[in-house]
Write a protein that holds these residues in place. Sequence first.
Motif, PDB file in Angstrom:
ATOM      1  N   SER A 376     -63.461  49.569 -29.420  1.00 16.83           N
ATOM      2  CA  SER A 376     -64.146  49.536 -28.122  1.00 16.83           C
ATOM      3  C   SER A 376     -65.645  49.540 -28.399  1.00 16.83           C
ATOM      4  CB  SER A 376     -63.758  50.754 -27.280  1.00 16.83           C
ATOM      5  OG  SER A 376     -64.365  51.925 -27.797  1.00 16.83           O
ATOM      6  N   LYS A 377     -66.442  49.654 -27.366  1.00 14.46           N
ATOM      7  CA  LYS A 377     -67.891  49.687 -27.519  1.00 14.46           C
ATOM      8  C   LYS A 377     -68.418  51.116 -27.592  1.00 14.46           C
ATOM      9  CE  LYS A 377     -68.668  45.263 -25.199  1.00 14.46           C
ATOM     10  NZ  LYS A 377     -69.361  44.558 -24.075  1.00 14.46           N
ATOM     11  N   ASN A 378     -67.493  52.078 -27.589  1.00 16.77           N
ATOM     12  CA  ASN A 378     -67.876  53.487 -27.615  1.00 16.77           C
ATOM     13  C   ASN A 378     -67.507  54.063 -28.983  1.00 16.77           C
ATOM     14  OD1 ASN A 378     -67.340  56.433 -27.388  1.00 16.77           O
ATOM     15  ND2 ASN A 378     -68.058  56.125 -25.290  1.00 16.77           N
ATOM     16  N   THR A 379     -68.522  54.523 -29.716  1.00 20.29           N
ATOM     17  CA  THR A 379     -68.280  54.995 -31.087  1.00 20.29           C
ATOM     18  C   THR A 379     -67.278  56.140 -31.124  1.00 20.29           C
ATOM     19  OG1 THR A 379     -70.522  54.380 -31.693  1.00 20.29           O
ATOM     20  CG2 THR A 379     -69.370  55.868 -33.182  1.00 20.29           C
ATOM     21  N   PHE A 380     -67.451  57.102 -30.235  1.00 21.62           N
ATOM     22  CA  PHE A 380     -66.501  58.226 -30.246  1.00 21.62           C
ATOM     23  C   PHE A 380     -65.098  57.747 -29.918  1.00 21.62           C
ATOM     24  CE2 PHE A 380     -63.997  61.048 -27.565  1.00 21.62           C
ATOM     25  CZ  PHE A 380     -63.648  62.011 -28.507  1.00 21.62           C
ATOM     26  N   LYS A 381     -65.000  56.902 -28.885  1.00 27.06           N
ATOM     27  CA  LYS A 381     -63.689  56.417 -28.483  1.00 27.06           C
ATOM     28  C   LYS A 381     -63.035  55.648 -29.613  1.00 27.06           C
ATOM     29  CE  LYS A 381     -61.352  54.180 -24.604  1.00 27.06           C
ATOM     30  NZ  LYS A 381     -61.515  53.460 -23.316  1.00 27.06           N
ATOM     31  N   ASP A 382     -63.823  54.880 -30.373  1.00 25.70           N
ATOM     32  CA  ASP A 382     -63.284  54.162 -31.531  1.00 25.70           C
ATOM     33  C   ASP A 382     -62.648  55.140 -32.524  1.00 25.70           C
ATOM     34  OD1 ASP A 382     -64.034  51.721 -30.591  1.00 25.70           O
ATOM     35  OD2 ASP A 382     -65.825  51.543 -31.834  1.00 25.70           O
ATOM     36  N   THR A 383     -63.343  56.216 -32.812  1.00 24.26           N
ATOM     37  CA  THR A 383     -62.836  57.201 -33.769  1.00 24.26           C
ATOM     38  C   THR A 383     -61.544  57.830 -33.271  1.00 24.26           C
ATOM     39  OG1 THR A 383     -65.094  57.680 -34.513  1.00 24.26           O
ATOM     40  CG2 THR A 383     -63.410  59.301 -35.041  1.00 24.26           C
ATOM     41  N   ALA A 384     -61.514  58.188 -31.982  1.00 22.61           N
ATOM     42  CA  ALA A 384     -60.325  58.815 -31.412  1.00 22.61           C
ATOM     43  C   ALA A 384     -59.142  57.857 -31.417  1.00 22.61           C
ATOM     44  CB  ALA A 384     -60.619  59.304 -29.992  1.00 22.61           C
ATOM     45  N   LEU A 385     -59.369  56.611 -30.992  1.00 22.19           N
ATOM     46  CA  LEU A 385     -58.299  55.613 -30.983  1.00 22.19           C
ATOM     47  C   LEU A 385     -57.818  55.314 -32.391  1.00 22.19           C
ATOM     48  CD1 LEU A 385     -59.685  53.116 -28.298  1.00 22.19           C
ATOM     49  CD2 LEU A 385     -57.702  54.619 -28.052  1.00 22.19           C
ATOM     50  N   GLY A 386     -58.772  55.145 -33.300  1.00 20.45           N
ATOM     51  CA  GLY A 386     -58.418  54.851 -34.685  1.00 20.45           C
ATOM     52  C   GLY A 386     -57.628  55.970 -35.322  1.00 20.45           C
ATOM     53  N   LEU A 387     -58.006  57.210 -35.033  1.00 20.47           N
ATOM     54  CA  LEU A 387     -57.280  58.355 -35.596  1.00 20.47           C
ATOM     55  C   LEU A 387     -55.847  58.387 -35.097  1.00 20.47           C
ATOM     56  CD1 LEU A 387     -57.437  60.987 -37.287  1.00 20.47           C
ATOM     57  CD2 LEU A 387     -57.953  62.180 -35.147  1.00 20.47           C
ATOM     58  N   ASP A 388     -55.626  58.120 -33.828  1.00 11.02           N
ATOM     59  CA  ASP A 388     -54.275  58.183 -33.277  1.00 11.02           C
ATOM     60  C   ASP A 388     -53.399  57.042 -33.791  1.00 11.02           C
ATOM     61  OD1 ASP A 388     -54.821  60.489 -31.895  1.00 11.02           O
ATOM     62  OD2 ASP A 388     -55.329  59.486 -30.016  1.00 11.02           O
ATOM     63  N   ILE A 389     -54.004  55.868 -34.028  1.00 10.75           N
ATOM     64  CA  ILE A 389     -53.249  54.763 -34.633  1.00 10.75           C
ATOM     65  C   ILE A 389     -52.843  55.135 -36.059  1.00 10.75           C
ATOM     66  CG2 ILE A 389     -53.438  52.391 -35.483  1.00 10.75           C
ATOM     67  CD1 ILE A 389     -55.260  51.827 -33.052  1.00 10.75           C
ATOM     68  N   TRP A 390     -53.805  55.688 -36.797  1.00 15.34           N
ATOM     69  CA  TRP A 390     -53.518  56.137 -38.170  1.00 15.34           C
ATOM     70  C   TRP A 390     -52.438  57.226 -38.182  1.00 15.34           C
ATOM     71  CZ3 TRP A 390     -54.449  61.249 -39.574  1.00 15.34           C
ATOM     72  CH2 TRP A 390     -54.218  61.557 -40.924  1.00 15.34           C
ATOM     73  N   ARG A 391     -52.544  58.169 -37.247  1.00 14.74           N
ATOM     74  CA  ARG A 391     -51.572  59.267 -37.179  1.00 14.74           C
ATOM     75  C   ARG A 391     -50.156  58.740 -36.945  1.00 14.74           C
ATOM     76  NH1 ARG A 391     -49.256  62.550 -33.061  1.00 14.74           N
ATOM     77  NH2 ARG A 391     -48.824  64.685 -33.797  1.00 14.74           N
ATOM     78  N   GLU A 392     -50.029  57.772 -36.057  1.00 10.65           N
ATOM     79  CA  GLU A 392     -48.707  57.189 -35.788  1.00 10.65           C
ATOM     80  C   GLU A 392     -48.114  56.582 -37.047  1.00 10.65           C
ATOM     81  OE1 GLU A 392     -46.613  53.820 -32.863  1.00 10.65           O
ATOM     82  OE2 GLU A 392     -48.737  54.353 -32.630  1.00 10.65           O
ATOM     83  N   ALA A 393     -48.958  55.907 -37.830  1.00 10.05           N
ATOM     84  CA  ALA A 393     -48.486  55.309 -39.081  1.00 10.05           C
ATOM     85  C   ALA A 393     -48.084  56.387 -40.084  1.00 10.05           C
ATOM     86  CB  ALA A 393     -49.570  54.414 -39.664  1.00 10.05           C
ATOM     87  N   ALA A 394     -48.857  57.473 -40.167  1.00 16.36           N
ATOM     88  CA  ALA A 394     -48.560  58.553 -41.118  1.00 16.36           C
ATOM     89  C   ALA A 394     -47.265  59.278 -40.759  1.00 16.36           C
ATOM     90  CB  ALA A 394     -49.731  59.533 -41.161  1.00 16.36           C
ATOM     91  N   MET A 395     -47.008  59.430 -39.464  1.00 16.66           N
ATOM     92  CA  MET A 395     -45.817  60.166 -39.048  1.00 16.66           C
ATOM     93  C   MET A 395     -44.534  59.409 -39.356  1.00 16.66           C
ATOM     94  SD  MET A 395     -46.972  62.115 -35.536  1.00 16.66           S
ATOM     95  CE  MET A 395     -45.432  63.018 -35.458  1.00 16.66           C
ATOM     96  N   LYS A 396     -44.622  58.083 -39.546  1.00 16.69           N
ATOM     97  CA  LYS A 396     -43.433  57.323 -39.925  1.00 16.69           C
ATOM     98  C   LYS A 396     -42.944  57.698 -41.320  1.00 16.69           C
ATOM     99  CE  LYS A 396     -44.327  53.317 -36.961  1.00 16.69           C
ATOM    100  NZ  LYS A 396     -44.640  51.863 -36.911  1.00 16.69           N
ATOM    101  N   PHE A 397     -43.809  58.353 -42.097  1.00 17.26           N
ATOM    102  CA  PHE A 397     -43.411  58.841 -43.423  1.00 17.26           C
ATOM    103  C   PHE A 397     -42.668  60.178 -43.336  1.00 17.26           C
ATOM    104  CE2 PHE A 397     -46.541  55.702 -44.475  1.00 17.26           C
ATOM    105  CZ  PHE A 397     -46.278  55.280 -45.773  1.00 17.26           C
TER     106      PHE A 397
END
Length: 600
Positions: A376-397
């Motif tokens: 997105s155009k919001n730096t904080f929102k990017d970090t939050a969205l990116g973290l949750d996408i990463w978390r979803e991938a990690a939880m599949k392990f």
Amino acid sequence: MNDRRPLILASIIVSIALVLVFRLFYLQIIDDSFSKRAERNAIQRIVDHPYRGLVYDRNNELLVYNNPVFDLMLIPKEFHVQDTARFLQLFDLEKETLKEAYAKARAYSWVKPSPLKKQLSTEEFARIQDYLIDYPGLMILTRSVRAYPKPVGASALGYIGEISGAQLERDSSRYYRQGDYLGLSGLERYYEHTLRGKKGVKYTMVNVRGIEKGAYKNGELDTASVAGKNLISSIDVDLQAYGEFLMQGKRGSIVAIEPKTGEVLTMISAPSYDPNALTGAQFGTNYLQLTRDESKPLFNRPIMATYPPGSIFKVVQTLIGMQMGVINPNATYACNRSLVACHAHPNPVNAFGAIRYSCNPYYHQTFRIMINQELSKNTFKDTALGLDIWREAAMKFGLGQPLGIDLYNEKSGQIPASSYYDKVYGEARWRYSTIYSLSIGQGEILVTPLQMANLAAIFANKGYFYTPHLVKAVDGDPEAIPAQFREKRFVGIDEKHFDLVQDAMAAAIYGTAGRAAIPDIEIAGKTGTAQNRQGEDHSVFIAFAPKDDPKIAIAVYVENAGWGGRAAASTASLLIEKYLRGHITRPNLEEYVLRGDFTL
């Protein structure tokens, strides 16, 4: 004459009634032979408790069997003692114990048997059995307790004990009664309905002195008990015993899994205890001592302890990054120690080198790209969205949630979401710089040793796992285990990405875990040092072997033992060799582990 007929009929009826009343009076008041005959014989309903199912190891070696014990029971209505002192002496009882047991029995039932003295051994029963005939209202109830030929595997096998009042209230099936035994932990609890069997009942005629006079109605109402089903566990008892031997005097865990099936080969929680301590009449005393032990031997570390995974998590980061397309296997990053501390190694490194040399700055930089993807155009929102996408991938392990092993009380660990940091720091008040320690498996990431062993199995299988489980067959039938233990679970990473990871993990053995190398057996492994705020760091190591045909995946945690390449890697290497070869060829390494001085 016709007018007298009703009188004659009435006289006859009255006469008959008087005869019946007199006869009834004679039988009930004057002649007591019937009551005496009734008193001389009574019907007793005796529950036939089934034998609990046995437990074997994966090679059909007996792990748990049944040992007969005897409960001395009393029926308050029939219980009479003339010489109390002699009775107490014969049955080895204290007067207060007798009074309390009798009061409790009366409160429970005036006519049903209640325990006076529990779990008498065969020798104790032999000593008192000839005196039972002299005391009306006493009877023996035969039960069985568990026994263990080898004193290992306590945390996995669990123990049985007497059912509590609260458990009785929750028993909607009404199967259990006061004084019954059931599984309280481990496999005994999880497979309670499989192991317990089915109760039977026997009706017998006994006289006033408690002597059996034969079956009631020739046994027409009797039902036979059905023994519980036997379990074939996945545990290798020799490997379990060797692992517990190596962990003497230490705190930590070892979990080894067969990657192709998810079967747990060994599950060690150190310090442990002899499972025979929680059987028989000394159960209460020994249990109290174990609960008061500051080393917490009853705490099942493999599924309940949570730790930061440390550098082992870098392998997961690599796979997620490559799947996302963020990490190019050939791209290199400088080992920039101004970002995060690191140790000496070739510089710069690509993905292969980052795993082999465990380069912290490499993951600091690649994880930042994974998280801050300009969604997105919001730096904080990017970090939050990116973290949750990463978390979803990690939880599949299988991280951040219970794996679902066949044990209760498994902890979930933690893979933090953006909502977690919102609560801690406030919304829009945290950035990548706040959470960068996640990149190297530190910070708020928490895993159990079981989850770490499962990661090793995933790396060995190139992208899938079976839910780890401790039972491989019920009564010899592998299809009888719960269905979830026979289902493949894929982690969402393409198989091609695992070739690089496996090769790098094999090279890492000679980079950070030289002691783990075994002649003629190729191991793929990764060391870790889990930070500990309350003392020395924890030593961590995961591995699988042989690399090209994995038969064992293992995770070792040794608490407060420092660098992973020493304590944990050495211990894991010995267990791998023990399992694959059946013997140890490096006595010096074994001595090093047993000595427990991991400063060198």
